[in-house]
Design an enzyme around this catalytic site. Sequence first.
Site, PDB file in Angstrom:
ATOM      1  N   GLY A 283       4.340 -28.412 -11.383  1.00  0.00           N
ATOM      2  CA  GLY A 283       4.908 -28.359 -12.730  1.00  0.00           C
ATOM      3  C   GLY A 283       6.403 -28.145 -12.709  1.00  0.00           C
ATOM      4  O   GLY A 283       6.932 -27.318 -13.460  1.00  0.00           O
ATOM      5  N   GLY A 284       7.114 -28.898 -11.882  1.00  0.00           N
ATOM      6  CA  GLY A 284       8.530 -28.622 -11.652  1.00  0.00           C
ATOM      7  C   GLY A 284       9.518 -29.393 -12.503  1.00  0.00           C
ATOM      8  O   GLY A 284      10.726 -29.249 -12.310  1.00  0.00           O
TER       9      GLY A 284
ATOM     10  N   ASP B  33      -1.021 -35.595 -12.063  1.00  0.00           N
ATOM     11  CA  ASP B  33      -1.802 -34.774 -12.980  1.00  0.00           C
ATOM     12  C   ASP B  33      -2.606 -33.807 -12.121  1.00  0.00           C
ATOM     13  O   ASP B  33      -3.489 -34.225 -11.369  1.00  0.00           O
ATOM     14  CB  ASP B  33      -2.728 -35.653 -13.814  1.00  0.00           C
ATOM     15  CG  ASP B  33      -3.515 -34.877 -14.857  1.00  0.00           C
ATOM     16  OD1 ASP B  33      -3.642 -33.645 -14.712  1.00  0.00           O
ATOM     17  OD2 ASP B  33      -4.026 -35.495 -15.806  1.00  0.00           O
TER      18      ASP B  33
ATOM     19  N   SER C 190       0.979 -14.296 -16.447  1.00  0.00           N
ATOM     20  CA  SER C 190       1.496 -14.320 -17.814  1.00  0.00           C
ATOM     21  C   SER C 190       1.243 -12.970 -18.460  1.00  0.00           C
ATOM     22  O   SER C 190       0.199 -12.354 -18.212  1.00  0.00           O
ATOM     23  CB  SER C 190       0.801 -15.412 -18.631  1.00  0.00           C
ATOM     24  OG  SER C 190       1.138 -15.315 -19.998  1.00  0.00           O
TER      25      SER C 190
ATOM     26  N   TYR D 116      -6.648 -19.873 -21.884  1.00  0.00           N
ATOM     27  CA  TYR D 116      -5.433 -19.609 -21.106  1.00  0.00           C
ATOM     28  C   TYR D 116      -5.437 -18.172 -20.593  1.00  0.00           C
ATOM     29  O   TYR D 116      -5.072 -17.912 -19.441  1.00  0.00           O
ATOM     30  CB  TYR D 116      -4.218 -19.865 -21.999  1.00  0.00           C
ATOM     31  CG  TYR D 116      -2.879 -19.675 -21.328  1.00  0.00           C
ATOM     32  CD1 TYR D 116      -2.367 -20.633 -20.457  1.00  0.00           C
ATOM     33  CD2 TYR D 116      -2.097 -18.548 -21.598  1.00  0.00           C
ATOM     34  CE1 TYR D 116      -1.123 -20.480 -19.868  1.00  0.00           C
ATOM     35  CE2 TYR D 116      -0.846 -18.382 -21.007  1.00  0.00           C
ATOM     36  CZ  TYR D 116      -0.368 -19.347 -20.137  1.00  0.00           C
ATOM     37  OH  TYR D 116       0.856 -19.179 -19.554  1.00  0.00           O
TER      38      TYR D 116
ATOM     39  N   ALA E  25      -7.737 -17.917 -17.589  1.00  0.00           N
ATOM     40  CA  ALA E  25      -7.157 -18.529 -16.400  1.00  0.00           C
ATOM     41  C   ALA E  25      -6.034 -17.676 -15.824  1.00  0.00           C
ATOM     42  O   ALA E  25      -5.964 -17.450 -14.611  1.00  0.00           O
ATOM     43  CB  ALA E  25      -6.636 -19.926 -16.744  1.00  0.00           C
ATOM     44  N   LYS E  26      -5.147 -17.189 -16.682  1.00  0.00           N
ATOM     45  CA  LYS E  26      -4.002 -16.433 -16.181  1.00  0.00           C
ATOM     46  C   LYS E  26      -4.398 -15.052 -15.654  1.00  0.00           C
ATOM     47  O   LYS E  26      -3.793 -14.546 -14.703  1.00  0.00           O
ATOM     48  CB  LYS E  26      -2.938 -16.314 -17.275  1.00  0.00           C
ATOM     49  CG  LYS E  26      -2.123 -17.589 -17.440  1.00  0.00           C
ATOM     50  CD  LYS E  26      -1.426 -17.955 -16.139  1.00  0.00           C
ATOM     51  CE  LYS E  26      -0.569 -19.183 -16.243  1.00  0.00           C
ATOM     52  NZ  LYS E  26       0.075 -19.523 -14.950  1.00  0.00           N
TER      53      LYS E  26
END
Length: 269
Positions: free
Chosen positions: A33-34, A84, A163, A176, A179-180
């Site tokens: 994701g850069g 992806d 996060s 989310y 997952a985080k």
Amino acid sequence: MSLPDHPDIPAAADTAQAAHHPSLQGRHVFVTGGATGIGAAVVAAFARQGARVAFVDVAAQAAEALSQQLAAEGHARPWWRTVDVKDIGALQAAIADATAALGDVGVLVNNVASDDRHTLESVTPDYFDERMAVNQRPALFAVQAVVPGMRRLGGGSVINFGSIGWQTKNPDYPCYAIAKSSVHGLTRGLAASLGKDRIRINTLTPGWVMTERQVRLWLDAAGEQEIAHNQCLPDKLLPHHVASMVLFLASDDSAMCTAQEFVVDGGWT
């Protein structure tokens, strides 16, 4: 026609006083994701340290803009590919190809994520699986792909992005949050086995970072008040603030740091 400067990274002149980490010179760094947001700031920070940077993203135009900007500054042009990350085979193939081009990966930054908002009632099994495929699964399989090379190098650093969203009980994205929160399990669950080969693995937890996307989609008057109320520091948290911590965790300066969480949130939590 040249592309505009990347919206998520400061100009080189603005980072001239940033800390220099000699151990990052020439090191192969791989970032998921850069192309945008925090990831773009991380890619730029490593390139400006003289690292050999590779990254993947679905945003090809932003990836090319970032690559051009860094090359124009006189840095080595990052290696990048449109991937992806839901396709684990494509992700691991990209890591293999980047390794063939730049050498074994010494630093892995598991940054990729999507914090799309959703309610409990709207979640279907397919949507849940898709959210995990973006926000949870790629990190483990990226680690799996880079560890053999890190062993050949005699060590390495894995930086997993967490996060504060789930820690502050944000109600707007339960998938989310799941997952985080699991990032901590990945970090601590691998630390002992990887540590035997001097591979460090840590979680970096950002606060509410003012990326171009966050400002465009979510920052309003109520958000400004929330920042003022919750952060101990008055300044906006920007992508390059997080990237500075990434550099430290990637460098030999953090040689004895592993299995830990490092929080960059302006004192929110």
